[in-house]
Structure formats: structure tokens, C-alpha cells
Enzyme design. Sequence first.
Site, PDB file in Angstrom:
ATOM      1  N   GLU A  94       0.833  -1.217   0.000  1.00 51.90           N
ATOM      2  CA  GLU A  94       0.000   0.000   0.000  1.00 51.90           C
ATOM      3  C   GLU A  94       0.859   1.255   0.000  1.00 51.90           C
ATOM      4  O   GLU A  94       0.767   2.114   0.870  1.00 51.90           O
ATOM      5  CB  GLU A  94      -0.998  -0.015   1.164  1.00 51.90           C
ATOM      6  CG  GLU A  94      -2.005  -1.133   0.996  1.00 51.90           C
ATOM      7  CD  GLU A  94      -3.213  -1.078   1.925  1.00 51.90           C
ATOM      8  OE1 GLU A  94      -4.284  -1.546   1.529  1.00 51.90           O
ATOM      9  OE2 GLU A  94      -3.070  -0.553   3.042  1.00 51.90           O
ATOM     10  N   GLU A 150      -5.978  -7.375  -2.052  1.00 50.44           N
ATOM     11  CA  GLU A 150      -6.598  -7.363  -0.718  1.00 50.44           C
ATOM     12  C   GLU A 150      -8.038  -6.920  -0.840  1.00 50.44           C
ATOM     13  O   GLU A 150      -8.328  -5.912  -1.486  1.00 50.44           O
ATOM     14  CB  GLU A 150      -5.917  -6.342   0.214  1.00 50.44           C
ATOM     15  CG  GLU A 150      -4.567  -6.728   0.722  1.00 50.44           C
ATOM     16  CD  GLU A 150      -4.062  -5.737   1.782  1.00 50.44           C
ATOM     17  OE1 GLU A 150      -4.881  -5.006   2.388  1.00 50.44           O
ATOM     18  OE2 GLU A 150      -2.842  -5.697   1.981  1.00 50.44           O
TER      19      GLU A 150
END
Length: 481
Positions: free
Chosen positions: A165, A271
Site C-alpha cells: 500500500e 486485498e
Amino acid sequence: MDELTGRVRAAITTALFLLLSIYAPGASAQTFAKGADVSWITQMEASGYRWYNDNGTQQDVLQILKDHGMNSIRLRVWVNPSGGWSGLNDVVAKAIRAKNAGFRIMIDFHYSDSWADPGKQTKPAAWRTHTFEQLMADVYQHTFNTMNTLASNGIFPEWVQVGNETNNGMLWEDGRASVNMRNYAWLVNSGYDAVKAVSPNSKVIVHVSNAYDNALFRWNFDGLRSNGARWDIIGMSLYPEPGNWQTLLSQAITNINDMRSRYGKGVMIVETGMSFDQATASKAFLTDLITRSRSAGALGVLYWEPQAYNWQGYSKGAWNTNGRPTIALDAFIDGSPPQPPGNIVILQENLTGFCGVDGTVDSNHAGYTGAGFANSNNASNAGVRWRVNATAAANFTLQWRFANGTTGNRPGSLRVNGAALSTVTLPATGAWTTWTNSGSVTAALRAGANDIALAATTSGGLANIDSMTVTGNGISAIACN
Ligand code: GCU
Ligand code: CA
Ligand code: CA
């Protein structure tokens, strides 16, 4: 192992692997990846956790995931984590286990001793005082050593994430993208080169959260591209709520299409998750996510830590507190029947089907879903109204999400098409920011339009109402009149 020995060894293992892969059936490359990040399993097992299949029989959690259609396992790597979980040895042990169980493998480098995400990209303690040149070497070494240890155990991950991320880069401050995009790009390349040095066939992923946020993705990957970064796949996270997943998923699909055409790279949802106690909505979301991302050309969908239940306060697993999967996990089963269209309606204030409140629509208490919540007047009979269409007369299940920061009950009388059906208790939740689901009520709806209202039975008014869920076949939200 010193780097040279490592490289030689890696080169030999790589050559062996290439030789083997000529003869191995290469089916996996074309198959849509469905899987899970299960990095917590060893720590959970060590603290006594066990998992049960749908019938309540205890099984290896990987077997349960496989029986629900999953073919891929993702594992995070921390540099020097306290306690050792998600450190090198733990990752290698889990990777061997996943490989032996027949899974495809994704390795996810957080270049940190703990969580790296959009809010924190903290340098590993051992690298804290290093110059930027040293940091590039650190990323290379750490990536290389991890990949090499995996390789010496016969594991060549199909995918490797360089950074987790990295919306705003990694290894802050040096690699903070908004301050120094070039540093971020060069760190990505250090990781990329180390991955390919050990395992040239592994696909390198750069991963950004909020799959629906096209502007963020364009900013990040434009920056990487103009600074010469190399990567193979764009990874995305997507964690919507029951009340907004349709909107966010559509925006994510638009973004997937844009990423594929703008950069000519693969895209993967690495995810995803939704609250385990919203399993019906979660299943509908996951089913749509898999179907629509696959037809948009995405390479796979991975659920984040689905096996987590009663664990570290994490509520977005896909497991019930009794140790069995929720129905959300069924979305990964091939040919799993999609939810009948219109099966679930979550009526958010100011969306179709929400027909107003004797009071206001507010957004001043965190934790609600969607645009806000209905705050009724503090008066008897003050209420909230909705309107839904049923394709045929049938029983439906109604449920409300609410918060009640007082110490007493704030009940509502449920009125369906003008007739009072029952009283819904909306007891104290402890705070106006603590949202919870009411009990559910079965209500007979008629074919066509139905008016549903909750009206306060006491002078305190209702609790604050976040949303109403209607479950049953052939139900949809319709405009108010
Ligand atoms: C507070 C709270 C409101 C709530 C109200 C009530 O004012 O901020 O959100 O609706 O109490 O008692 O109903
Ligand atoms: Ca109120
Ligand atoms: Ca809401």
C-alpha cells in the site's frame, strides 16, 4: 550467506527451475487467481486457534480455503519484527506449507519491521540512519535474501509485491512519493531487480489501496513511470462497506480498465474484505467483484486474512466466531450461484429507497456507512421511512443498523404499509459512534411497492439509524412518492 554465494546459488536454482518449468504444465498462468492472505495463521495456531469446515469438522485452514475455491496464498514479510511473526523463518515455513498444499504464492514485502500502509511507512530500525544509497542497497539485500531463502526451499513465488500500500511511497521520509517521487521509483527498482535476480519469472507488483480512487492510482503510477520505475502488475486493495460496495466496485472496475490501458500492465485485487457479521452483503460484493474484475481482465482477487475470528480486534475476516467460514467465503467457489438480483437492499439515507426522517440526516458521529444517518426528532412518533419493491408477495427479513448513545432503549414501531407489525428495540450501544445491528424481523411484503417505517414509541425519539437491510428474493429499492 554472502551475496555472491547467494547469487550463484540463486542462479543455479533458477536455471533448474526454468528447466523444470519447460516440462511442467503451465496451467496456473492462465487461471484467475482466487486466494487469501493468511499471514496470521502461524501466530493464531500458536495461540491455540483451530478452524472448522462448514460441517463443523476441524481441518487445516488451508484445506478449508482450497475447498472454497481458493488457489493462491499471500504472505507478508517484515524486516525484523518483534516476536518474529512474519519475519523470514515464519514466512518460509508458511510458504513451504502453502506450496505443499498446491497453492500459487504471493510474497508481500512491507519494507518495515511492522505494518506498512498508507498511514505509515516506517523504516526498519536497522536502516533508520542510512543514507538513501544505503536504503536502496538495503531494499535490494533484504529482498534478495528473502527470495533466495525461498528459492533454496524450492519456492519461486508467482508474484512478489515490492512495498505494501505504497500510496505515498515507502521508507519515509526518503521514499515519500509526494516529496520525492524519484526516490520512491528507485526504491521500487531496487526491489524489482532483487526479485528478478533470484526469480526472473516472478511478477513484480506495486500495490496501492482504495481501488476506486483513479486519481490516486494515476498520480502514483504516472510518477513511477516518469521516473523510470519497473513493475509488472498493479495491485489494489478494496474494502467497501455494505452500504457503498456497489458504487465503489463500479469505480474500481473503471479504474482497472484505465490502469490496463494507460500502462499496459496487469491488475490484481490483492486485498479485499468486509465485516464478517455482514456476510450476506459480503458474499454479494465478493461474487460481483470476482465476476466483474475477471471480465475486466484483472488477474485475481485475494481476501485479506479471512480466517481471522475473535483475533486482534480485526472484524473483516470471513469467519464466524464458532470457527466456521461465513457464507461470504462461498463467493470463491467456482460456479457458486450469484445472489439473485435485488436480493439485498441496504437503504442508505439519501439514496434510492430512503424516504426521509422526521428530523435530520447527520454525519457528525463516526462509524456509520454511506453518506450519513437519520437522526429523528426527540418526540413520540418521529420516524424514518423507506420504500421497496417486491416482485412477488413473500416474507422478507428486515434489520437496522443503529447507534444509541443514551442509557435507555429508543424503540421503534415497525409499520409496513400502514399496519403496525411489531416493536423493534434499539437499546443503548454505549456511544453515538458505536453502531450495531438490531435484531431482525420477518415481515410479509406485498407484490409491488411497499412502505416501511419505524416510528418512535417514546418521547425520546428513535436511536440514530444508519441503514436498513431487506433480505429476500426479488427485492429492490424504489423512489419515494
Ligand atoms: C445527541 C446526538 C444526536 C442524537 C440525539 C438524541 O444530540 O448528537 O445524534 O440523535 O442526541 O438524543 O436523539
Ligand atoms: Ca435524535
Ligand atoms: Ca448510513
